[in-house]
Design an enzyme around this catalytic site. Structure first.
Site, PDB file in Angstrom:
ATOM      1  N   GLY A  30       0.835  -1.201   0.000  1.00 19.43           N
ATOM      2  CA  GLY A  30       0.000   0.000   0.000  1.00 19.43           C
ATOM      3  C   GLY A  30       0.862   1.240   0.000  1.00 19.43           C
ATOM      4  O   GLY A  30       1.792   1.370   0.806  1.00 19.43           O
ATOM      5  N   TYR A  31       0.563   2.157  -0.925  1.00 22.27           N
ATOM      6  CA  TYR A  31       1.328   3.416  -0.991  1.00 22.27           C
ATOM      7  C   TYR A  31       0.409   4.633  -0.888  1.00 22.27           C
ATOM      8  O   TYR A  31       0.874   5.773  -0.926  1.00 22.27           O
ATOM      9  CB  TYR A  31       2.131   3.474  -2.313  1.00 22.27           C
ATOM     10  CG  TYR A  31       1.259   3.394  -3.548  1.00 22.27           C
ATOM     11  CD1 TYR A  31       0.925   2.165  -4.111  1.00 22.27           C
ATOM     12  CD2 TYR A  31       0.736   4.548  -4.130  1.00 22.27           C
ATOM     13  CE1 TYR A  31       0.103   2.095  -5.226  1.00 22.27           C
ATOM     14  CE2 TYR A  31      -0.075   4.481  -5.252  1.00 22.27           C
ATOM     15  CZ  TYR A  31      -0.390   3.242  -5.796  1.00 22.27           C
ATOM     16  OH  TYR A  31      -1.218   3.189  -6.899  1.00 22.27           O
TER      17      TYR A  31
ATOM     18  N   GLU B  79     -10.961  -0.426  -5.057  1.00 21.65           N
ATOM     19  CA  GLU B  79     -10.035   0.315  -5.922  1.00 21.65           C
ATOM     20  C   GLU B  79     -10.380   0.118  -7.398  1.00 21.65           C
ATOM     21  O   GLU B  79      -9.504  -0.010  -8.240  1.00 21.65           O
ATOM     22  CB  GLU B  79      -8.589  -0.106  -5.634  1.00 21.65           C
ATOM     23  CG  GLU B  79      -8.193  -0.069  -4.162  1.00 21.65           C
ATOM     24  CD  GLU B  79      -8.494   1.262  -3.465  1.00 21.65           C
ATOM     25  OE1 GLU B  79      -8.834   2.241  -4.148  1.00 21.65           O
ATOM     26  OE2 GLU B  79      -8.418   1.308  -2.227  1.00 21.65           O
TER      27      GLU B  79
HETATM   28  C1  BEZ Z   1      -2.645   2.051  -2.129  1.00 22.89           C
HETATM   29  O1  BEZ Z   1      -1.680   1.365  -2.446  1.00 22.89           O
HETATM   30  O2  BEZ Z   1      -2.727   2.562  -1.014  1.00 22.89           O
HETATM   31  C2  BEZ Z   1      -3.720   2.256  -3.096  1.00 22.89           C
HETATM   32  C3  BEZ Z   1      -3.494   1.999  -4.403  1.00 22.89           C
HETATM   33  C4  BEZ Z   1      -4.496   2.208  -5.306  1.00 22.89           C
HETATM   34  C5  BEZ Z   1      -5.711   2.680  -4.901  1.00 22.89           C
HETATM   35  C6  BEZ Z   1      -5.926   2.945  -3.582  1.00 22.89           C
HETATM   36  C7  BEZ Z   1      -4.923   2.719  -2.660  1.00 22.89           C
END
Ligand code: BEZ
Length: 188
Positions: free
Chosen positions: A25-26, A99
């Site tokens: 998660g980024y 997502e």
């Molecule tokens: C995430 O890695 O935090 C993330 C990636 C795409 C959509 C939403 C969150």
């Protein structure tokens, strides 16, 4: 690419072939953890940079006025810091739905940086590239801050997304000039 990526994601990886499934998660996955996980570790991926270049129709904006949320762009020599979670395959049913606004799952090598277990694992990330219909692309950090200040959607204010992300990156000890510059403009 359709803006709704649920079906494409369900066909992308044979999740049951993995010994361990890691998710990196980024963005909101760092601070909005509404899924079960086995263990977690701070970590980074190499060759990618976080950018507020993806439009959000369904969380932090609307179809008429999309908000701005993060995606990743290729960037040789750069590291993107975030949080890795070891999860079970069923978690992706929920996340593919959460997502679904242009993000596709990709395989990536994640370097876990937890003091107790520093190692590399194969994992999955969600990326929204320029071919998806919700993609907004680059703008100056000042313009992005202004856009975020004026956007909100079913999941709340776009500014709350930015401020929560900046706070959680700070708590991880991660530096991200793009996120912190936009935060600074927003607070002005
Ligand atoms: C995430 O890695 O935090 C993330 C990636 C795409 C959509 C939403 C969150």
């Amino acid at each position: 690419m359709s803006v709704n990526t649920i079906e494409q994601n369900q066909q992308r990886q044979a999740l049951h072939d993995y010994d361990e499934i890691w998710l990196f998660g980024y963005g909101s996955l760092i601070y909005k953890v509404d899924f079960a996980f086995i263990q977690q570790s701070p970590g980074f991926i190499s060759g990618w940079q976080r950018r507020f270049w993806q439009g959000s129709h369904d969380h932090r904006g609307t179809l008429e006025q999309p908000g701005r949320v993060v995606t990743l762009i290729p960037a040789a020599g750069m590291h993107c810091f975030g949080m890795a979670y070891q999860v079970t395959a069923d978690v992706f049913e929920h996340l593919d739905h959460r997502e679904k606004n242009g993000y596709l799952r990709h395989e990536v090598v994640i370097t876990l940086t937890d003091k107790k277990q520093s190692r590399e694992v194969l994992g999955l990330i969600y990326i929204a590239d320029e071919s998806n219909e919700a993609y907004l692309g680059p703008a100056s950090e000042r313009e992005i801050a202004e856009h975020i200040a004026n956007s909100s959607g079913p999941s709340g204010e776009n500014s709350e997304y930015l401020l929560s992300l900046a706070k959680s990156l700070r708590e991880l000890g991660a530096v991200d000039d793009h996120v912190f510059n936009i935060e600074r403009y927003l607070r002005k």
